[in-house]
Scaffold this active site. Sequence first.
Site, PDB file in Angstrom:
ATOM      1  N   LYS A  36       0.912  -1.352   0.099  1.00  0.00           N
ATOM      2  CA  LYS A  36       0.245   0.061   0.441  1.00  0.00           C
ATOM      3  C   LYS A  36       1.132   1.143   0.186  1.00  0.00           C
ATOM      4  O   LYS A  36       0.688   2.018  -0.359  1.00  0.00           O
ATOM      5  CB  LYS A  36      -0.878   0.029   1.386  1.00  0.00           C
ATOM      6  N   GLN A  41      -5.017  -1.659   9.717  1.00  0.00           N
ATOM      7  CA  GLN A  41      -4.547  -3.089   8.765  1.00  0.00           C
ATOM      8  C   GLN A  41      -5.921  -4.005   9.819  1.00  0.00           C
ATOM      9  O   GLN A  41      -5.696  -3.589  10.769  1.00  0.00           O
ATOM     10  CB  GLN A  41      -3.410  -3.002   9.321  1.00  0.00           C
ATOM     11  N   ASP A  54     -11.021   2.642   3.998  1.00  0.00           N
ATOM     12  CA  ASP A  54     -11.300   1.348   3.866  1.00  0.00           C
ATOM     13  C   ASP A  54     -13.192   1.181   3.083  1.00  0.00           C
ATOM     14  O   ASP A  54     -13.881   0.413   3.188  1.00  0.00           O
ATOM     15  CB  ASP A  54     -11.365   0.609   5.099  1.00  0.00           C
TER      16      ASP A  54
HETATM   17  N1  LIG Z   1      -7.625  -2.855   6.884  1.00  0.00           N
HETATM   18  C1  LIG Z   1      -8.252  -3.537   6.362  1.00  0.00           C
HETATM   19  N2  LIG Z   1      -7.757  -4.534   6.178  1.00  0.00           N
HETATM   20  C2  LIG Z   1      -7.282  -5.749   5.643  1.00  0.00           C
HETATM   21  C3  LIG Z   1      -8.104  -5.527   3.777  1.00  0.00           C
HETATM   22  C4  LIG Z   1      -8.374  -4.414   3.801  1.00  0.00           C
HETATM   23  O1  LIG Z   1      -9.322  -4.281   2.678  1.00  0.00           O
HETATM   24  N3  LIG Z   1      -8.545  -3.380   4.530  1.00  0.00           N
HETATM   25  N4  LIG Z   1      -7.963  -6.677   3.005  1.00  0.00           N
HETATM   26  C5  LIG Z   1      -6.835  -7.644   3.225  1.00  0.00           C
HETATM   27  C6  LIG Z   1      -5.395  -7.237   3.065  1.00  0.00           C
HETATM   28  N5  LIG Z   1      -5.701  -6.772   2.045  1.00  0.00           N
HETATM   29  C7  LIG Z   1      -5.513  -5.191   2.393  1.00  0.00           C
HETATM   30  O2  LIG Z   1      -4.945  -4.696   3.290  1.00  0.00           O
HETATM   31  C8  LIG Z   1      -4.512  -7.434   0.337  1.00  0.00           C
HETATM   32  C9  LIG Z   1      -4.835  -8.322   0.038  1.00  0.00           C
HETATM   33  C10 LIG Z   1      -4.519  -8.803  -0.790  1.00  0.00           C
HETATM   34  C11 LIG Z   1      -3.664  -7.934  -2.033  1.00  0.00           C
HETATM   35  C12 LIG Z   1      -2.885  -8.564  -2.547  1.00  0.00           C
HETATM   36  O3  LIG Z   1      -2.224  -7.235  -3.557  1.00  0.00           O
HETATM   37  N6  LIG Z   1      -3.268  -9.913  -3.283  1.00  0.00           N
HETATM   38  C13 LIG Z   1      -1.146 -10.396  -3.396  1.00  0.00           C
HETATM   39  C14 LIG Z   1      -0.886 -11.333  -3.050  1.00  0.00           C
HETATM   40  C15 LIG Z   1      -0.075 -11.130  -2.846  1.00  0.00           C
HETATM   41  C16 LIG Z   1       0.355 -12.164  -1.971  1.00  0.00           C
HETATM   42  O4  LIG Z   1       1.582 -13.030  -2.306  1.00  0.00           O
HETATM   43  O5  LIG Z   1      -0.017 -12.879  -0.420  1.00  0.00           O
HETATM   44  C17 LIG Z   1      -3.311 -11.042  -5.296  1.00  0.00           C
HETATM   45  O6  LIG Z   1      -4.305 -11.650  -5.378  1.00  0.00           O
HETATM   46  O7  LIG Z   1      -2.488 -10.592  -6.317  1.00  0.00           O
HETATM   47  C18 LIG Z   1      -3.876  -7.020  -1.141  1.00  0.00           C
HETATM   48  C19 LIG Z   1      -4.152  -5.735  -0.444  1.00  0.00           C
HETATM   49  C20 LIG Z   1      -7.251  -7.938   4.812  1.00  0.00           C
HETATM   50  N7  LIG Z   1      -6.948  -6.901   6.373  1.00  0.00           N
END
Ligand SMILES: Nc1nc2c(c(=O)[nH]1)N[C@@H](CN(C=O)c1ccc(C(=O)N[C@@H](CCC(=O)O)C(=O)O)cc1)CN2
Length: 283
Positions: free
Chosen positions: A50, A94, A117
Amino acid sequence: MTARIIDGKAVAERLRGALAARIAGLSFQPGLRVVRVGDDPASGVYVRNKDRAAAAAGFDSATLQLPAETTEADLLALVARLNADPAVDGILVQLPLPPQIRQEAVIAAIDPAKDVDGFHPVNAGLLATQQPGLVPCTPKGCMHLLREAGASLSGARAVVLGRSQIVGRPMAQLLLAADCTVTIAHSRTRDLAAECRRAEILVAAVGRPEMVRGDWIGEGAIVIDVGINRLPSGKLAGDVAFAEAAARAAAITPVPGGVGPMTIACLLENTLEAALRRRGPAG
Ligand SMILES: Nc1nc2c(c(=O)[nH]1)N[C@@H](CN(C=O)c1ccc(C(=O)N[C@@H](CCC(=O)O)C(=O)O)cc1)CN2
């Protein structure tokens, strides 16, 4: 049928590029503060991504790292400081949080105008009543991907698998606002497979690796897989058995590279939106 792969990484990159161009034309830098409590390793990766994406797009972004033993009172005090800071347009705490901190109390303490969020009850209410507010990033990203896939939403039968506050419920609201006929299916739904099979648009957000099998997919459906599950092997898997589903769907998101990157791009979109609403284009 072999499904078209919906490339979330590419769509997210384009969206981030468009946001960067808009920010370059502003007289101020929108400010984003991400708060991480503890040392959950997955959260560490997401928070770093992020920060990197925000800085590259021209945001004034910083992560505030707190120890795992932080009290709820201390975290609430930090949120109050960020609420009062005029340089801060967006606040994101987070998740998950350590067990001594109540997630709902923290979300409720964030100024709804800075709640990038979109989890605050005020923003949830605005979404439910079709008024402008900040929309949760993952469902917002899914809507971008559906449009990208050329889905015709009006009148379409959409099934959302999962009823979480963060994804399932807001996703259903957004699909409803786009004139879909929406079913929310969940762990107590009778014959989940049959419900899913009826869907022209299926959004899977249950957090169970490859629970949705190929024969749950209607021929020609558009499948959005929100699940990002780490398997014991270390590999990532979605909630949908990808190869089986791709044999029947018209279009499908991969994991990784589907919804995940859109979550971060939409966080930036929300931060710019929050900044413009608070300050106006001239800052
Ligand atoms: N306050 C928040 N916490 C969490 C959120 C949220 O939206 N707000 N969502 C999830 C985690 N998350 C963002 O925070 C998130 C998860 C995954 C990805 C992402 O790009 N994943 C990649 C793979 C990454 C890897 O190798 O692990 C993909 O899918 O291509 C971005 C954001 C929980 N917490």
